[in-house]
Design a protein around this motif. Sequence first.
Motif, PDB file in Angstrom:
ATOM      1  N   PRO A   1      15.687  12.781  32.528  1.00 26.15           N
ATOM      2  CA  PRO A   1      15.900  14.154  32.985  1.00 26.15           C
ATOM      3  C   PRO A   1      14.591  14.769  33.490  1.00 26.15           C
ATOM      4  CG  PRO A   1      17.123  13.775  30.986  1.00 26.15           C
ATOM      5  CD  PRO A   1      16.259  12.552  31.204  1.00 26.15           C
ATOM      6  N   GLY A   2      14.672  15.413  34.638  1.00 32.24           N
ATOM      7  CA  GLY A   2      13.502  16.013  35.264  1.00 32.24           C
ATOM      8  C   GLY A   2      12.957  15.192  36.415  1.00 32.24           C
TER       9      GLY A   2
ATOM     10  N   TYR B   1      17.653  14.482  44.983  1.00 30.65           N
ATOM     11  CA  TYR B   1      18.445  14.597  43.763  1.00 30.65           C
ATOM     12  C   TYR B   1      17.516  14.790  42.577  1.00 30.65           C
ATOM     13  CZ  TYR B   1      21.641  12.310  46.966  1.00 30.65           C
ATOM     14  OH  TYR B   1      22.393  11.994  48.060  1.00 30.65           O
ATOM     15  N   LYS B   2      17.995  15.512  41.576  1.00 32.36           N
ATOM     16  CA  LYS B   2      17.234  15.702  40.350  1.00 32.36           C
ATOM     17  C   LYS B   2      18.107  15.259  39.180  1.00 32.36           C
ATOM     18  CE  LYS B   2      14.179  18.837  38.006  1.00 32.36           C
ATOM     19  NZ  LYS B   2      13.350  20.004  38.210  1.00 32.36           N
ATOM     20  N   VAL B   3      17.510  14.474  38.292  1.00 24.98           N
ATOM     21  CA  VAL B   3      18.220  14.002  37.098  1.00 24.98           C
ATOM     22  C   VAL B   3      18.209  15.111  36.065  1.00 24.98           C
ATOM     23  CG1 VAL B   3      18.301  12.227  35.307  1.00 24.98           C
ATOM     24  CG2 VAL B   3      17.377  11.657  37.563  1.00 24.98           C
ATOM     25  N   GLN B   4      19.373  15.416  35.517  1.00 24.31           N
ATOM     26  CA  GLN B   4      19.419  16.409  34.441  1.00 24.31           C
ATOM     27  C   GLN B   4      20.266  15.906  33.302  1.00 24.31           C
ATOM     28  OE1 GLN B   4      20.884  19.969  36.319  1.00 24.31           O
ATOM     29  NE2 GLN B   4      22.980  19.566  35.736  1.00 24.31           N
ATOM     30  N   SER B   5      19.937  16.395  32.123  1.00 25.79           N
ATOM     31  CA  SER B   5      20.626  15.994  30.909  1.00 25.79           C
ATOM     32  C   SER B   5      21.920  16.780  30.755  1.00 25.79           C
ATOM     33  CB  SER B   5      19.716  16.240  29.692  1.00 25.79           C
ATOM     34  OG  SER B   5      20.397  15.940  28.513  1.00 25.79           O
ATOM     35  N   GLU B   6      22.889  16.177  30.107  1.00 31.68           N
ATOM     36  CA  GLU B   6      24.179  16.822  29.872  1.00 31.68           C
ATOM     37  C   GLU B   6      24.034  17.995  28.901  1.00 31.68           C
ATOM     38  OE1 GLU B   6      27.371  14.530  27.832  1.00 31.68           O
ATOM     39  OE2 GLU B   6      28.299  14.633  29.801  1.00 31.68           O
ATOM     40  N   GLN B   7      23.026  17.949  28.038  1.00 30.39           N
ATOM     41  CA  GLN B   7      22.875  18.971  27.004  1.00 30.39           C
ATOM     42  C   GLN B   7      22.352  20.265  27.536  1.00 30.39           C
ATOM     43  OE1 GLN B   7      20.294  16.298  25.277  1.00 30.39           O
ATOM     44  NE2 GLN B   7      21.850  15.200  24.153  1.00 30.39           N
TER      45      GLN B   7
END
Length: 72
Positions: free
Chosen positions: A54-55, A66-72
């Motif tokens: 994430p990040g 695209y940016k990776v992000q966490s589900e939380q």
Amino acid sequence: MEHITISTEYIKLDQFLKLAGCISTGGSAKALLQEQMVQVNGELEERRGRKLYPGDEVQVQGEGSYKVQSEQ
């Protein structure tokens, strides 16, 4: 920039490219990376197995950012 949500600690680059809709198969990922069309956090990336957290930001030439992000 499009945000892509993952439900795990990390995701491998080839899986991420499929999730983002940039490619349809793992073989496509290999070709895309060999043609130096993918950057991770501003640096060219050639490893399909690169772990993204994430990040992290991924830029795909001709597709977008695209940016990776966490589900939380």
